[in-house]
Design a protein around this motif. Structure first.
Motif, short mmCIF file in Angstrom:
data_model
loop_
_atom_site.label_atom_id
_atom_site.label_comp_id
_atom_site.label_asym_id
_atom_site.label_seq_id
_atom_site.Cartn_x
_atom_site.Cartn_y
_atom_site.Cartn_z
N VAL B 136 0.80 -1.23 -0.04
CA VAL B 136 0.09 0.00 0.04
C VAL B 136 0.91 1.34 0.02
O VAL B 136 0.72 2.16 -0.84
N GLN B 140 1.39 4.16 -3.00
CA GLN B 140 1.51 5.63 -2.58
C GLN B 140 2.67 6.33 -3.06
O GLN B 140 2.73 7.47 -3.86
N VAL B 165 -5.97 4.78 -7.05
CA VAL B 165 -5.56 3.62 -6.52
C VAL B 165 -4.89 3.71 -5.18
O VAL B 165 -5.32 3.01 -4.15
N LEU B 169 -6.57 2.76 -1.18
CA LEU B 169 -5.67 1.60 -0.51
C LEU B 169 -6.06 1.83 0.83
O LEU B 169 -6.10 0.69 1.61
N LYS B 172 -8.27 -0.28 3.06
CA LYS B 172 -8.24 -1.69 3.07
C LYS B 172 -6.91 -2.15 3.91
O LYS B 172 -6.72 -3.30 3.79
N ALA B 173 -6.15 -1.29 4.28
CA ALA B 173 -4.87 -1.61 4.83
C ALA B 173 -4.72 -2.60 5.86
O ALA B 173 -4.04 -3.44 6.37
N LEU B 181 -6.23 -7.66 -1.74
CA LEU B 181 -5.66 -6.13 -1.78
C LEU B 181 -5.69 -5.83 -3.60
O LEU B 181 -6.26 -4.96 -4.03
N HIS B 184 -9.07 -5.39 -4.86
CA HIS B 184 -9.54 -3.97 -4.57
C HIS B 184 -8.81 -3.20 -5.52
O HIS B 184 -9.31 -1.99 -6.11
N ILE B 185 -7.52 -3.41 -5.54
CA ILE B 185 -6.96 -2.46 -6.75
C ILE B 185 -7.62 -2.31 -8.08
O ILE B 185 -7.76 -1.21 -8.58
#
Lengths: 279, 574
Positions: B136, B140, B165, B169, B172-173, B181, B184-185
């Motif tokens: 994550v 970033q 994206v 994130l 959901k970390a 993950l 989700h992305i």
């Protein structure tokens, strides 16, 4: 009372013949060769005949033979004259060297050979100034010093119609390197201290003239301005009108370059020879 | 043309999927170097499968969109670098991928993709294993690095997709399952791609989503599928939405034919000409010994027989585009198996000559005539490419290093090459400046302003000032219908772009030239230069020039053989 000073130059300085005659300047013709045939610039070959030949094929130019210089120097010395001989830049042509060699061969004559570090009317205006000083009766040493000083202040700016001739002439490295330019470009060049630099590469004559005037403006106050051209009287008149903002139009001299210069610049070139106040 | 190379890289198929290692149902808590290798391969393969679709997502229906190809070549370069690495260290693998992408980056989207990887690599440097929280954070960092790499970030592009994206994130970390993950992305990326037209009006007008965003989505989706296994059904995504607009893919021809011809003394120009008679979407590139052929046609045998007569065939691919399309729409997405298209060609290396002064120049251009024009103006290195084949950062870097001078000015001559050139500038040990020319006329204007007597910075200023002294027009054929509000174009129409904006259409190239000159107020200009491209004949061009001289008697009209592909004419108005 010092001896009379005779001003001698060559045909590349483009001094209008009537002016040369009035000021008593001796002009030694350069040679132009088409194929096997040699012509003396301004003597055997009219401009019209020259341009007709130029359109047909390659032309070569060459300095006057050393013997011709010797003969002219000898005749002047015979009449008791001291000589100032002013020629096209030694970096661009062999004329200056030929003159120096002739002077060395005539130890009995008093000859001061001066490298104008310019060409065409850039050298021509030096010869004219020297002749005017000679008419005022100034000495050889005074005139020579004056011409040497002025030579550092001469600038010639010109717009060429094409790079073909300057490239063919083989005297300018950058022009040789710009092989086969495929776009129409009106190169703006400057001759200063014996070196021809490419300043800008405008695409049209109008843009090139505008830029030339701007570059002349950047030279600051001017003492003299001569407009010159090769078979482009209309462009020359247009340029003179544009330059009138910078220099009195009535003091501008407009002249057509001789065939030696035309052989290197090509037809359709237009330019200006200036004497700047602050180099 | 000099030789180009084909990358011969394993696909995810060769390597197996991560479901063997991490059975479905149990969470994936961390990924090692081998896992990342598999993810990058899967991302690349998934993009490869669809890169032509991404190519079709051009705002203007010009026949040479190649965002997909550019991103694919960038990914392939990343994979090549990974392939040469002996390490099972996650940080090392991602670092290698970032370096490979950086060197192989082509086009703006490729450059931005390489920046994303660079951000990931920096954040994950030294990590043997990567868990969800670290990934994550890395995304970033990737987003931030991508934004920093662009002078004026534009929303509604690949940048928006990576940013959305990255922003989504942290929610959901707490979930430490990397498989979830990635799911989700992919969902966030898909919705970001779908919304690109709302952020960038020009996309909405053209009825497409952003091509670079779609390319990134495909890479991420490929990675996700690798973690999920092929049999896992993927929710219909932006890809379906997008392909409905991308009519070029379906087109009027039924089969997509690709092959590589290996022979001696192959005449690429002649082959391109001949194959162009057999269909559309023609791409014929290569050199005298290796030629890559791509064509859409109704009779796949015709180009294949033609090519077989010239040499040996390799990598023959024939796909039924209609069935492919129906399957695509029907199943909600393409499948991984089936033919994998041969990688796109890599432009040949730069050609270099002796410099004229202390400042060397590198220009990007395509077409023999245009190359000669640039050479005649003193350019030392020509990097082949342009709108059709964006050169990579590495291509540009090599050209810069090959020029004999320490100071080098680069003319990208295309807006999609500027970023790669800027990246090459940063990588070079020389003093490099990029003068951001967006077209051939701008590049020529800039070059004419170069003065070897002045210093580098002065020249950059003069050359940048010269960019605005010229207007550019480009005439080509529309490859699909488009309605941009003010202008409506059907596939096959001749279209005109004025300074990169579609502003004119016509029934023949000449009409478009006249329309463009009208828009550019050519009557106030001094000189109009026409660079004749491959599609226009000399006779047509000369007739056009004669007509232009009648219409514009005050202007100088100049005709130059450009030889550029696709574009009948490039116009320069000064």
């Amino acid at each position: 009372m010092s001896a009379d000073v005779q001003i001698i130059t060559d045909s590349t300085t483009d001094i209008p013949p009537d002016l040369a005659q009035r000021l008593g300047i001796t002009v030694i013709p350069c040679l132009v060769r088409f194929g096997e045939k040699f012509y003396r610039d301004g003597v055997d070959l009219t401009r019209e005949a020259f341009y007709a030949l130029l359109r047909k094929g390659p032309v070569a130019t060459s300095q006057p033979p050393i013997g011709v210089f010797e003969q002219v120097y000898h005749q002047a010395a015979e009449r008791g004259r001291e000589i100032i001989s002013i020629h096209a830049a030694g970096r661009l042509s062999g004329i200056y060297n030929a003159a120096c060699a002739a002077a060395r061969n005539l130890p009995q004559a008093i000859v001061e050979v001066i490298d104008s570090r310019s060409a065409s009317l850039g050298a021509g205006l030096l010869a004219v100034a020297a002749a005017e000083a000679a008419q005022r009766g100034e000495s050889l040493a005074t005139i020579a010093a004056q011409v040497q000083e002025m030579a550092g202040r001469v600038r010639v700016l010109a717009v060429l119609d094409t790079l073909d001739y300057i490239r063919r002439g083989g005297r300018v490295a950058w022009a040789l390197a710009m092989i086969g330019s495929l776009l129409s470009i009106k190169p703006l060049v400057m001759l200063k201290e014996g070196q021809v630099d490419l300043l800008e590469r405008p695409r049209t004559l109008s843009a090139a003239l505008r830029r030339l005037v701007e570059r002349v403006r950047e030279l600051g106050p001017l003492e003299q301005m001569w407009v010159l051209h090769t078979q482009a009287p209309e462009a020359a008149a247009r340029l003179a009108d544009m330059l009138a903002a910078l220099f009195p139009r009535e003091r501008m001299v407009i002249a057509e370059a001789g065939v030696t210069i035309a052989a290197h610049a090509g037809p359709g070139a237009v330019g200006v020879a200036c004497l700047v106040t602050n180099p | 043309m000099a030789a180009f190379t084909f990358h011969n890289l394993p696909t995810a198929d060769d390597h197996g999927l991560l479901t063997d290692k991490y059975p479905p149902g149990s969470p994936v808590l961390s990924l090692d170097g081998e896992d990342f290798r598999a993810l990058f391969r899967a991302g690349c393969a998934w993009l490869e499968r669809d890169h032509q679709t991404v190519n079709a997502l051009n705002v203007f229906p010009v026949p040479d969109g190649d965002t997909g190809t550019n991103m694919l070549l960038t990914m392939q370069s990343a994979l090549e670098e990974i392939g040469g690495l002996q390490s099972n260290h996650a940080g090392d693998v991602i670092k290698a991928a970032a370096h490979g992408a950086l060197m192989g980056a082509r086009g703006n989207s490729g450059v931005i993709l390489s920046q994303i990887f660079r951000g990931l690599a920096r954040r994950l440097e030294g990590e043997t294993l990567v868990d969800a929280a670290e990934l994550v954070a890395a995304f970033q960092a990737g987003s931030e690095t991508a934004y920093r790499g662009v002078v004026r970030p534009v929303e509604g592009t690949i940048l928006t997709v990576i940013r959305e994206v990255a922003e989504a994130l942290p929610v959901k970390a707490t979930d430490n399952d990397l498989r979830a993950l990635f799911g989700h992305i992919v969902r966030v990326a898909a919705s970001a791609v779908e919304r690109t037209p709302t952020l960038l009006p020009v996309l909405a007008e053209a009825g497409v989503v952003d091509a670079g965003g779609q390319g990134l989505f495909l890479i991420l989706e490929g990675m996700h599928r690798c973690l999920q296994g092929l049999e896992v059904f993927v929710t219909p995504t932006a890809a379906v939405e997008m392909i409905e607009h991308a009519e070029v893919l379906v087109g009027e021809y039924g089969y997509d034919v690709q092959c590589v011809v290996l022979g001696m003394g192959l005449d690429v120009e002649q082959m391109r000409h001949d194959i162009a008679q057999m269909g559309d979407s023609v791409l014929v590139v290569g050199d005298s010994r290796t030629v890559k052929v791509h064509v859409h046609t109704d009779r796949p045998g015709t180009p294949l027989n033609y090519c077989a007569a010239l040499g040996q065939l390799d990598r023959v691919i024939v796909e039924n585009m209609q069935m492919q399309y129906e399957r695509f729409v029907g199943e909600g997405g393409p499948r991984m198996e089936g033919a994998v298209a041969a990688p796109a060609p890599v432009p040949p290396a730069a050609r270099v000559s002796v410099p004229l002064g202390p400042i060397g120049t590198v220009a990007v251009t395509v077409g023999e005539g245009l190359e000669s024009v640039f050479r005649s103006l003193g350019v030392q290195a020509i990097v082949p490419g342009g709108q059709t084949m964006n050169p990579s950062t590495e291509d540009l870097l090599k050209a810069i290093e090959q020029v004999a001078t320490d100071e080098v000015i680069v003319l990208p001559n295309n807006k999609n090459v500027i970023l790669a050139a800027q990246q090459a500038q940063q990588l070079s040990s020389k003093k490099v400046r990029v003068v951001p020319s967006k077209s051939i006329p701008q590049g020529i204007s800039a070059l004419l302003a170069l003065n070897q007597q002045a210093d580098l910075e002065t020249n950059v200023q003069m050359m940048e000032a010269a960019l605005s002294s010229v207007q550019t027009g480009e005439v080509t054929v529309a490859v699909r219908d488009v309605n941009l509000g003010h202008i409506r174009v059907a596939a096959g129409d001749f279209i005109g772009l004025r300074d990169d904006e579609l502003t004119a259409r016509g029934d023949n190239p000449e009409a478009v030239v006249f329309a463009l000159l009208e828009q550019m107020a050519a009557e106030d200009a001094e000189i109009v230069t026409l660079y004749r491209g491959e599609p226009a004949s000399t006779a047509e061009a000369e007739a056009l020039v004669a007509a232009l001289r009648d219409r514009y008697p005050e202007q100088e009209i100049e005709l130059v053989d450009g030889g550029q592909p696709y574009y009948h004419y490039i116009l320069s108005v000064e």
